[in-house]
Scaffold this motif. Structure first.
Motif, mmCIF file in Angstrom:
data_model
loop_
_atom_site.group_PDB
_atom_site.id
_atom_site.type_symbol
_atom_site.label_atom_id
_atom_site.label_comp_id
_atom_site.label_asym_id
_atom_site.label_seq_id
_atom_site.Cartn_x
_atom_site.Cartn_y
_atom_site.Cartn_z
ATOM 1 N N TRP A 1 0.818 -1.224 0.000
ATOM 2 C CA TRP A 1 0.000 0.000 0.000
ATOM 3 C C TRP A 1 0.844 1.262 0.000
ATOM 4 C CZ3 TRP A 1 -4.746 0.662 -1.451
ATOM 5 C CH2 TRP A 1 -5.447 1.840 -1.128
ATOM 6 N N THR A 2 1.920 1.304 0.788
ATOM 7 C CA THR A 2 2.758 2.504 0.831
ATOM 8 C C THR A 2 4.005 2.324 -0.032
ATOM 9 O OG1 THR A 2 3.722 1.684 2.895
ATOM 10 C CG2 THR A 2 1.942 3.297 3.064
ATOM 11 N N GLU A 3 4.820 1.317 0.265
ATOM 12 C CA GLU A 3 6.028 1.100 -0.538
ATOM 13 C C GLU A 3 5.699 0.452 -1.882
ATOM 14 O OE1 GLU A 3 9.867 0.523 2.054
ATOM 15 O OE2 GLU A 3 8.295 -0.832 2.808
ATOM 16 N N LEU A 4 4.653 -0.329 -1.921
ATOM 17 C CA LEU A 4 4.159 -0.903 -3.180
ATOM 18 C C LEU A 4 2.716 -0.422 -3.345
ATOM 19 C CD1 LEU A 4 5.661 -4.479 -2.935
ATOM 20 C CD2 LEU A 4 6.316 -2.702 -4.578
ATOM 21 N N PRO A 5 2.531 0.777 -3.900
ATOM 22 C CA PRO A 5 1.207 1.409 -3.920
ATOM 23 C C PRO A 5 0.151 0.547 -4.595
ATOM 24 C CG PRO A 5 2.929 2.954 -4.586
ATOM 25 C CD PRO A 5 3.571 1.602 -4.519
ATOM 26 N N VAL A 6 -1.076 0.707 -4.144
ATOM 27 C CA VAL A 6 -2.265 0.002 -4.624
ATOM 28 C C VAL A 6 -2.320 -1.426 -4.077
ATOM 29 C CG1 VAL A 6 -3.549 -0.842 -6.647
ATOM 30 C CG2 VAL A 6 -2.407 1.395 -6.740
ATOM 31 N N TRP A 7 -1.185 -2.114 -4.063
ATOM 32 C CA TRP A 7 -1.131 -3.541 -3.711
ATOM 33 C C TRP A 7 -1.158 -3.760 -2.207
ATOM 34 C CZ3 TRP A 7 2.652 -6.335 -0.981
ATOM 35 C CH2 TRP A 7 2.562 -7.738 -1.058
ATOM 36 N N THR A 8 -1.887 -4.785 -1.811
ATOM 37 C CA THR A 8 -1.774 -5.346 -0.472
ATOM 38 C C THR A 8 -1.797 -6.855 -0.616
ATOM 39 O OG1 THR A 8 -4.168 -5.343 -0.132
ATOM 40 C CG2 THR A 8 -2.961 -3.412 0.636
ATOM 41 N N PRO A 9 -1.074 -7.592 0.222
ATOM 42 C CA PRO A 9 -1.076 -9.049 0.099
ATOM 43 C C PRO A 9 -2.430 -9.622 0.464
ATOM 44 C CG PRO A 9 0.037 -8.384 2.113
ATOM 45 C CD PRO A 9 -0.238 -7.128 1.349
ATOM 46 N N PRO A 10 -2.752 -10.808 -0.035
ATOM 47 C CA PRO A 10 -4.011 -11.452 0.367
ATOM 48 C C PRO A 10 -4.103 -11.542 1.887
ATOM 49 C CG PRO A 10 -2.961 -12.669 -1.420
ATOM 50 C CD PRO A 10 -1.962 -11.635 -0.965
ATOM 51 N N GLY A 11 -5.284 -11.271 2.412
ATOM 52 C CA GLY A 11 -5.481 -11.280 3.852
ATOM 53 C C GLY A 11 -6.457 -10.212 4.277
ATOM 54 N N PRO A 12 -6.546 -9.936 5.587
ATOM 55 C CA PRO A 12 -7.556 -8.991 6.087
ATOM 56 C C PRO A 12 -7.458 -7.603 5.486
ATOM 57 C CG PRO A 12 -6.653 -10.293 7.885
ATOM 58 C CD PRO A 12 -5.830 -10.615 6.684
ATOM 59 N N LEU A 13 -6.240 -7.066 5.286
ATOM 60 C CA LEU A 13 -6.122 -5.725 4.728
ATOM 61 C C LEU A 13 -6.594 -5.701 3.280
ATOM 62 C CD1 LEU A 13 -5.315 -2.797 5.037
ATOM 63 C CD2 LEU A 13 -2.966 -3.414 4.437
ATOM 64 N N HIS A 14 -6.251 -6.735 2.524
ATOM 65 C CA HIS A 14 -6.733 -6.798 1.138
ATOM 66 C C HIS A 14 -8.249 -6.907 1.106
ATOM 67 C CE1 HIS A 14 -7.780 -8.695 -2.733
ATOM 68 N NE2 HIS A 14 -6.834 -7.903 -3.200
ATOM 69 N N ASP A 15 -8.818 -7.711 1.987
ATOM 70 C CA ASP A 15 -10.276 -7.819 2.047
ATOM 71 C C ASP A 15 -10.909 -6.471 2.330
ATOM 72 O OD1 ASP A 15 -10.029 -10.521 1.610
ATOM 73 O OD2 ASP A 15 -10.352 -11.102 3.706
ATOM 74 N N ALA A 16 -10.293 -5.703 3.235
ATOM 75 C CA ALA A 16 -10.846 -4.402 3.606
ATOM 76 C C ALA A 16 -10.797 -3.407 2.461
ATOM 77 C CB ALA A 16 -10.089 -3.849 4.810
ATOM 78 N N LEU A 17 -9.715 -3.443 1.689
ATOM 79 C CA LEU A 17 -9.489 -2.434 0.650
ATOM 80 C C LEU A 17 -10.017 -2.837 -0.718
ATOM 81 C CD1 LEU A 17 -5.853 -1.440 1.643
ATOM 82 C CD2 LEU A 17 -7.892 -0.004 1.861
ATOM 83 N N HIS A 18 -10.103 -4.130 -0.984
ATOM 84 C CA HIS A 18 -10.374 -4.564 -2.358
ATOM 85 C C HIS A 18 -11.504 -5.579 -2.504
ATOM 86 C CE1 HIS A 18 -6.972 -2.413 -4.052
ATOM 87 N NE2 HIS A 18 -6.170 -2.935 -3.153
ATOM 88 N N ARG A 19 -12.294 -5.796 -1.445
ATOM 89 C CA ARG A 19 -13.363 -6.799 -1.557
ATOM 90 C C ARG A 19 -14.681 -6.321 -0.925
ATOM 91 N NH1 ARG A 19 -11.897 -11.831 -3.377
ATOM 92 N NH2 ARG A 19 -9.675 -12.361 -3.389
ATOM 93 N N SER A 20 -14.978 -5.048 -1.031
ATOM 94 C CA SER A 20 -16.224 -4.548 -0.447
ATOM 95 C C SER A 20 -17.409 -4.804 -1.385
ATOM 96 C CB SER A 20 -16.109 -3.054 -0.152
ATOM 97 O OG SER A 20 -15.981 -2.309 -1.346
ATOM 98 N N ASP A 21 -18.591 -4.763 -0.817
ATOM 99 C CA ASP A 21 -19.835 -4.935 -1.562
ATOM 100 C C ASP A 21 -20.303 -3.563 -2.052
ATOM 101 O OD1 ASP A 21 -22.403 -5.335 -2.495
ATOM 102 O OD2 ASP A 21 -23.153 -6.287 -0.676
ATOM 103 N N VAL A 22 -20.315 -3.371 -3.359
ATOM 104 C CA VAL A 22 -20.721 -2.069 -3.907
ATOM 105 C C VAL A 22 -22.004 -2.186 -4.730
ATOM 106 C CG1 VAL A 22 -18.415 -1.088 -3.891
ATOM 107 C CG2 VAL A 22 -19.151 -2.421 -5.867
ATOM 108 N N SER A 23 -22.825 -3.159 -4.384
ATOM 109 C CA SER A 23 -24.038 -3.382 -5.170
ATOM 110 C C SER A 23 -24.981 -2.185 -5.121
ATOM 111 C CB SER A 23 -24.757 -4.642 -4.682
ATOM 112 O OG SER A 23 -25.030 -4.575 -3.294
#
Length: 346
Positions: free
Chosen positions: A263-285
């Motif tokens: 997220w900071t040193e490698l922008p946009v990216w987060t490894p699979p796990g809770p932080l990735h779920d928080a940032l990249h797996r929300s429900d936007v229906s």
């Protein structure tokens, strides 16, 4: 009216920075009467009426320029002390039909689980608080807007990761600059990792459509998860820059062992796990049902690169944001198999 369509009048508080600029430009492109209020430190988009004032300092004009006038719609993107939102919203409540506050998904109790929608638990906040922390400031801004305009006239746009031209954090610009430099590039895997973001111009288009329709309440505004993948994003960066770059896909475990932060040193990216779920797996229906449409990642990347080239490839970073990106020596050490935390000895 002689059959003529009424075009809304729009006030953008700000209007020269990243998201505010996109909103002002979108309004002007529609032929709306657009007014922006800002300190004048950056030029306003063409075709808008620019008012001057520093909403945080009465000695520099404050909100005096807004003490008269009426608008159909107001959009505020403020990210610091909620009192600034409170004061502006109170001043305008009797002279504007609808208020939109561009907030953030950071207002949810962190980290929100995968699949969370707008009904998730929220952080605390106060409309009367000074600047404290980003999440609490944004929640305080929401409460300030609701306090002045009420639930029926307030739209809360809870944005996720925002990319596109004029980005002032530097996430996508960093990747474009890195790919343009060429050579072996540390590409954080897995390649098929789903991303969730929104182009600022798509955010602006949806926001003005929703405000004009009188929508109210919270909407998480970000693309569906997997609208692009990390591989598709970096492939698009490599293609548009035309450099001889070699993407070397690297396992998250290797990156973590090197002490490198996603997220900071490698922008946009987060490894699979809770932080990735928080940032990249929300429900936007909810936003999708209300008309959100997201352009392809290749278009966002190409337009951002075109803007960077027009700006001399050195877009100004937001003064309140921390720098992002991986130091070249750290990247080289990881790709070479060395531990960048351990200095070499003779």
């Amino acid at each position: 009216m002689n059959g003529e369509q009424h075009l809304p009048s729009l006030l953008v508080l700000g209007g020269t920075g990243f998201v505010g600029r996109a909103v002002a430009e979108e309004g002007a492109a529609r032929g709306w009467r657009v007014t922006v209020l800002n300190r004048g430190s950056a030029s306003a988009p063409p075709g808008v009426n620019a008012l001057r004032g520093d909403r945080t300092a009465a000695s520099r004009g404050g909100l005096a320029a807004l003490e008269s006038g009426r608008w159909d719609l107001v959009v505020d993107t403020w990210s610091e002390a909620p009192t600034a939102v409170r004061d502006a919203a109170r001043l305008l409540a009797g002279r504007a039909r609808h208020f939109t506050y561009v907030s953030s998904r950071s207002v949810y109790a962190w980290p929100p689980p995968a699949g969370q929608a707008e009904d998730g638990p929220l952080v605390g906040g106060s409309p009367d608080a000074p600047a404290r922390a980003y999440a609490e400031d944004k929640r305080g801004g929401e409460l300030a807007a609701l306090g002045a305009f009420g639930e029926d006239r307030t739209l809360l746009v809870r944005a996720g990761l925002i990319l596109g031209p004029h980005e002032d954090v530097g996430r996508l610009p960093w990747w474009l600059t890195r790919l343009a430099r060429g050579g072996p590039v540390l590409a954080p895997g897995p390649r098929e990792l789903p991303l969730q973001y929104v182009d600022a111009r798509d955010l602006a288009r949806w926001t003005l459509d929703a405000a004009a329709r009188g929508l109210a309440g919270p909407y998480d505004l970000v693309s569906p998860s997997g609208h692009a993948t990390m591989g598709e994003l970096l492939d698009a960066c490599a293609e548009v820059t035309g450099a001889e770059a070699e993407l070397r896909w690297t396992e998250p475990e290797v990156i973590a062992a090197a002490g490198v932060q996603g997220w900071t040193e490698l922008p946009v990216w987060t490894p699979p796990g809770p932080l990735h779920d928080a940032l990249h797996r929300s429900d936007v229906s909810r936003a999708l049902a209300a008309g959100l449409r997201c352009r392809p990642v290749a278009a966002t990347v190409a337009d951002t690169w075109a803007w960077m080239r027009a700006e001399g490839a050195r877009p100004a970073a937001h003064p309140a944001r921390s720098p992002v990106g991986l130091p070249p020596e750290t990247e080289a050490a990881i790709l070479g198999g060395a531990d960048p935390r351990v200095p070499e000895t003779d």
